[in-house]
Design a protein around this motif. Structure first.
Motif, PDB file in Angstrom:
ATOM      1  N   ASP A  37      10.933  50.312  12.597  1.00 22.41           N
ATOM      2  CA  ASP A  37      11.971  50.301  13.642  1.00 22.41           C
ATOM      3  C   ASP A  37      12.668  51.658  13.747  1.00 22.41           C
ATOM      4  O   ASP A  37      12.893  52.163  14.848  1.00 22.41           O
ATOM      5  N   ALA A  38      13.011  52.246  12.606  1.00 24.66           N
ATOM      6  CA  ALA A  38      13.734  53.524  12.606  1.00 24.66           C
ATOM      7  C   ALA A  38      12.877  54.638  13.199  1.00 24.66           C
ATOM      8  O   ALA A  38      13.357  55.438  14.012  1.00 24.66           O
ATOM      9  N   PHE A  39      11.603  54.685  12.825  1.00 26.41           N
ATOM     10  CA  PHE A  39      10.738  55.734  13.362  1.00 26.41           C
ATOM     11  C   PHE A  39      10.484  55.504  14.852  1.00 26.41           C
ATOM     12  O   PHE A  39      10.474  56.457  15.626  1.00 26.41           O
ATOM     13  N   ARG A  40      10.313  54.251  15.250  1.00 25.87           N
ATOM     14  CA  ARG A  40      10.090  53.944  16.669  1.00 25.87           C
ATOM     15  C   ARG A  40      11.324  54.311  17.487  1.00 25.87           C
ATOM     16  O   ARG A  40      11.219  54.889  18.569  1.00 25.87           O
ATOM     17  N   GLU A  41      12.496  54.011  16.943  1.00 28.61           N
ATOM     18  CA  GLU A  41      13.757  54.281  17.623  1.00 28.61           C
ATOM     19  C   GLU A  41      13.972  55.781  17.854  1.00 28.61           C
ATOM     20  O   GLU A  41      14.570  56.190  18.837  1.00 28.61           O
ATOM     21  N   ASN A  42      13.483  56.610  16.928  1.00 30.55           N
ATOM     22  CA  ASN A  42      13.726  58.048  16.999  1.00 30.55           C
ATOM     23  C   ASN A  42      12.503  58.865  17.422  1.00 30.55           C
ATOM     24  O   ASN A  42      12.512  60.077  17.272  1.00 30.55           O
ATOM     25  N   LYS A  43      11.485  58.206  17.962  1.00 28.35           N
ATOM     26  CA  LYS A  43      10.246  58.923  18.281  1.00 28.35           C
ATOM     27  C   LYS A  43      10.401  59.937  19.412  1.00 28.35           C
ATOM     28  O   LYS A  43       9.637  60.883  19.488  1.00 28.35           O
ATOM     29  N   ASN A  44      11.412  59.769  20.249  1.00 30.21           N
ATOM     30  CA  ASN A  44      11.584  60.686  21.379  1.00 30.21           C
ATOM     31  C   ASN A  44      12.625  61.773  21.133  1.00 30.21           C
ATOM     32  O   ASN A  44      12.989  62.497  22.054  1.00 30.21           O
ATOM     33  N   VAL A  45      13.097  61.891  19.904  1.00 27.17           N
ATOM     34  CA  VAL A  45      14.091  62.926  19.571  1.00 27.17           C
ATOM     35  C   VAL A  45      13.417  64.293  19.662  1.00 27.17           C
ATOM     36  O   VAL A  45      12.347  64.509  19.088  1.00 27.17           O
TER      37      VAL A  45
END
Length: 88
Positions: A37-45
């Motif tokens: 979830d954390a990596f998916r949430e921040n994939k567009n940073v």
């Protein structure tokens, strides 16, 4: 950017691999779900400072997971054998 992407993927795999070592099913599935979830949430940073901050946070979390897995293995109850006094 390519090197930071490779670094992120390496860290992601390391977190998942280490989380697989949790002996308890609930801990294991929770850790894996949170990591994904954390990596998916921040994939567009895109901001490099934010990426660096997230990488440092993930590295710290990896160290916590490694410690918890080690502690869990030290105090594992599955291997505990208690003999009754009459069996000596």
């Amino acid at each position: 950017a390519a090197s930071s992407r490779a670094q992120v993927l390496r860290l992601y795999r390391a977190l998942l691999r280490e989380s697989q070592r949790f002996s308890g099913y609930n801990y294991r599935t929770y850790a894996i779900r949170r990591i994904r979830d954390a990596f998916r949430e921040n994939k567009n940073v895109e901001d490099s400072e934010k990426i660096e901050e997230l990488l440092n946070k993930a590295k710290a979390n990896l160290e916590v997971i490694q410690r918890q897995v080690t502690i869990g293995q030290l105090y594992s109850t599955e291997k505990l054998v208690i003999e009754s006094p009459g069996n000596t």
